[in-house]
Design an enzyme around this catalytic site. Sequence first.
Site, PDB file in Angstrom:
ATOM      1  N   ASP A  84       0.842  -1.196   0.000  1.00 26.68           N
ATOM      2  CA  ASP A  84       0.000   0.000   0.000  1.00 26.68           C
ATOM      3  C   ASP A  84       0.883   1.253   0.000  1.00 26.68           C
ATOM      4  OD1 ASP A  84      -2.785   0.997   0.326  1.00 26.68           O
ATOM      5  OD2 ASP A  84      -2.011   1.852   2.183  1.00 26.68           O
ATOM      6  N   GLU A  99      15.617 -14.346  -0.218  1.00 28.32           N
ATOM      7  CA  GLU A  99      16.115 -15.319   0.764  1.00 28.32           C
ATOM      8  C   GLU A  99      15.166 -16.523   0.834  1.00 28.32           C
ATOM      9  OE1 GLU A  99      16.728 -13.306   4.579  1.00 28.32           O
ATOM     10  OE2 GLU A  99      16.119 -15.216   5.507  1.00 28.32           O
TER      11      GLU A  99
HETATM   12  C1  NOJ Z   1      -4.555   2.909  -0.988  1.00 25.54           C
HETATM   13  C2  NOJ Z   1      -5.645   1.898  -0.805  1.00 25.54           C
HETATM   14  O1  NOJ Z   1      -5.889   1.265  -2.026  1.00 25.54           O
HETATM   15  C3  NOJ Z   1      -6.835   2.656  -0.280  1.00 25.54           C
HETATM   16  O2  NOJ Z   1      -8.003   1.865  -0.265  1.00 25.54           O
HETATM   17  C4  NOJ Z   1      -6.505   3.182   1.085  1.00 25.54           C
HETATM   18  O3  NOJ Z   1      -7.589   3.950   1.557  1.00 25.54           O
HETATM   19  C5  NOJ Z   1      -5.244   4.050   1.047  1.00 25.54           C
HETATM   20  N1  NOJ Z   1      -4.188   3.450   0.291  1.00 25.54           N
HETATM   21  C6  NOJ Z   1      -4.724   4.318   2.439  1.00 25.54           C
HETATM   22  O4  NOJ Z   1      -4.192   3.154   2.987  1.00 25.54           O
END
Ligand code: NOJ
Length: 530
Positions: free
Chosen positions: A198, A248
């Site tokens: 993310d 690894e």
């Molecule tokens: C991107 C994710 O896809 C989204 O759903 C989320 O709200 C934000 N990052 C924050 O983590």
Amino acid sequence: MIYQVYVRSFLDSTGDGIGDLAGVRAGLPYLKKLGVDGIWLSPFYPSPQHDHGYDVADYCDVDPLFGDLAEFDLLMTAARRLGIRVLLDIVPNHCSSEHPWFREALASPPGSPARARFHFADGRGPDGAEPPNNWHAMFGGPAWTRIAETDGRPGQWYLHMFTPEQPDWNWRDAEVPAQFDRVLRFWLDRGVDGFRIDVAAGLFKHPELPDSPDPEADARTRDSVNPLAWNQPEVHDVWRHWRSVCEEYTARDGRERLLVGEVSVPSAREHALYVRPDELQQAFFFDLLSAPWDADAFRKVVSEAMQDIAGTGSTVTWVLNNHDQVRTVTRYGEPATDGSGLGAARARAAALLMLALPGAAYVYQGEELGLPEVVDLPDDVLTDPIFRRTGSRARVRDGCRVPLPWSGQVSPFGFTSGAEGVRPWLPQPEYFAEYATDRALADTRSFWHLYRDGLQLRRELPQLGEGDLRWLDTPPGVLAFVRGDGLVCAVNFATAPATAPVPGTPLLASGPCPPGVLPGSTAAWWIGDL
Ligand code: NOJ
């Protein structure tokens, strides 16, 4: 092709109206039939769910809402048996305000090691009542929230690039990367095949946390352009290190561990830096998803990716839909609800284009059913924090997260195993009956069959493997390219028919396609000598 499972909306096995891990396990045979190589699971960790799990309170467990670790292990075993790889969603930029380390930080004094794991700073102005800088949060409002110190007096501020319930980690504090090493190993030891990362251009902020040069632009754009808050050079060291951890594990058993980043950066060249040979194997190239339905726009996006990303020897990772964006069927046309409108035809054509491109493709659950965006959810059911933080419906993401229809004529369409009266966590419109998986499987003209057939050919035809593409000369509004020694893909973005670039019946087409003709809003594949 990796299939994105948005767990809370996939399939509910416990009958509470919310999808769960056992539901994912039950749905694996369906995904196998579709022909996926792997799945990416949206976050299922313990979380107060302020941002549907992207606010993680414990990185090494399962929220009871979705199951437990034993259920996770069963899912892994079932996926392995079917040859489906499993990627977890890891959230390293921020955690939940309920994470024990953030609670410890709140209970500790300014300047303490517990606060150093996050970005705490004194406010500006005489009483420290102004935020430490002018940064905006992605989901609206300032990127800083002021806390009360333990004596109850107004105190320091902490940084959160998303909601206040998602404090940003300070990656310059050694305990933070060390913690994530433990998290990676915890799940790799449990057998996962990799991670979707993310906000992979986040993590580090400019060390001085100075004012943004253009706060108005930051506030306007959803993908923040603040060059001090995103895309800092230090982040590449983290991806190099994570890659070495994955290697690894691969060295032990020969099984590849995959890192795919959610990378939103200003250009394809910047993007390419994230997929250098010793960093992430893949990063979503969102330009395709953001391109309007227009031949020139699509050609520009594909050409740039081929030149600036594939040209450096890296993979391009294509995506048309995800849990944050309006679904293609709606985005490309009028909000068709019967699957036969212009938006649906274009979404089908876009799918064939994506599946013909060199690189990886990600498909978001429901995309293979041609689900439209649910555009008329009432305000009182919306759960997206963007709605809460901005009061604007314009960007809300609930409409693409409505639970999947599996069978039957009325909601919950087989989504939940619950007793009668149990409602899915977001209401499903009546017209979802048209899109239920049982209907889709039974109808060879469905989106599902198009995706299934496209994926099968993608596996079988060597032309659709690695390699380049060569554009063909085409009239305005039409794109056509050749893969390998003669797989031709053409897309007619216009509504009027065009001459097909190859005579004869196509191998696969997104709509009715008589020999020699490429109808409007249609894509097709041929084997041809061009
Ligand atoms: C991107 C994710 O896809 C989204 O759903 C989320 O709200 C934000 N990052 C924050 O983590």
